[in-house]
Design an enzyme around this catalytic site. Structure first.
Site, PDB file in Angstrom:
ATOM      1  N   CYS A  77       6.745  31.179  16.697  1.00  0.00           N
ATOM      2  CA  CYS A  77       6.729  30.284  15.541  1.00  0.00           C
ATOM      3  C   CYS A  77       5.739  29.132  15.761  1.00  0.00           C
ATOM      4  O   CYS A  77       4.544  29.372  15.856  1.00  0.00           O
ATOM      5  CB  CYS A  77       8.137  29.796  15.222  1.00  0.00           C
ATOM      6  N   HIS A 181      10.593  35.023  14.152  1.00  0.00           N
ATOM      7  CA  HIS A 181      11.537  34.667  15.208  1.00  0.00           C
ATOM      8  C   HIS A 181      12.206  35.928  15.759  1.00  0.00           C
ATOM      9  O   HIS A 181      13.146  36.439  15.142  1.00  0.00           O
ATOM     10  CB  HIS A 181      12.620  33.727  14.658  1.00  0.00           C
ATOM     11  N   GLU A 183      14.257  36.103  18.135  1.00  0.00           N
ATOM     12  CA  GLU A 183      15.647  35.783  18.495  1.00  0.00           C
ATOM     13  C   GLU A 183      16.568  35.801  17.282  1.00  0.00           C
ATOM     14  O   GLU A 183      17.793  35.777  17.445  1.00  0.00           O
ATOM     15  CB  GLU A 183      15.708  34.422  19.202  1.00  0.00           C
TER      16      GLU A 183
END
Length: 199
Positions: A77, A181, A183
């Site tokens: 990001c 992202h 995650e």
């Protein structure tokens, strides 16, 4: 394997540590130069504003440390945007690993598709390239939240379309980066993180 997650004044770092823990990797969150330099893998994540975060990196010497790293590095990001040459956000000079200028999305006129800025939500990956991506990840959906983007370039290893087609992942030598992202991107994101850890 020793994994260092760079600690700086950016949000969303904890979710990266949690994602690594799900992969049975105990990473260390640190701004210690020696620990970062000696790590097998380094992750440079974050959410925040480009000029503020770059100022912090310069004040702590992390700017020079990051560009000197020789092990695999993954920016996420804002981490990806800061690895670029510059950003229109605050007219910021960044780290310059990727010779790309980050731009702000602009909405088409008329906006018949109802597009919004920031892009927020799930979008698909295309033209993915090894080693971060495997062929079965072509067309996979990942989670994005951003108002700025890196244009397509020779370093693009995955692309996505939102108002324009842009780089959702980059690679230059030992530096890798994703705008999305991992995650927050479910099994696809976990697979990407595992591919990075396997480098």
């Amino acid at each position: 394997m020793k994994v260092a997650v760079i600690k700086y004044n950016a949000g969303n770092v904890r979710s990266v540590l949690n994602a690594l823990a799900r992969l049975n990797v105990e990473a260390i969150l640190t701004d210690d130069h020696d620990i970062i330099r000696s790590a097998d893998k380094v992750i440079f994540p974050g959410q925040g504003e480009a000029s503020t975060t770059m100022n912090y990196l310069r004040q702590t010497g992390l700017d020079k440390l990051i560009v000197s790293l020789r092990q695999p590095v993954l920016g996420i990001c804002v981490g990806m945007q800061l690895l670029c040459r510059s950003s229109e956000e605050g007219n910021t000079q960044c780290l310059g690993v990727f010779p790309v200028n980050v731009r702000r999305f602009s909405l088409p006129t008329p906006n018949t598709d109802g597009l919004k800025i920031p892009q927020m939500g799930w979008n698909s990956l295309h033209n993915v390239a090894a080693p971060l991506f495997t062929p079965d990840m072509e067309g996979a959906y990942v989670y994005c939240i951003h108002s700025y983007y890196a244009p397509l370039c020779e370093y693009t290893i995955a692309q996505t379309t939102h108002t324009c087609t842009y780089s959702n992942a980059l690679r230059c030598d030992n530096f890798f980066a994703t705008q999305f992202h991992p995650e927050k991107s479910g099994s696809v994101g976990e697979k990407l993180l595992q591919n990075f850890l396997n480098l």
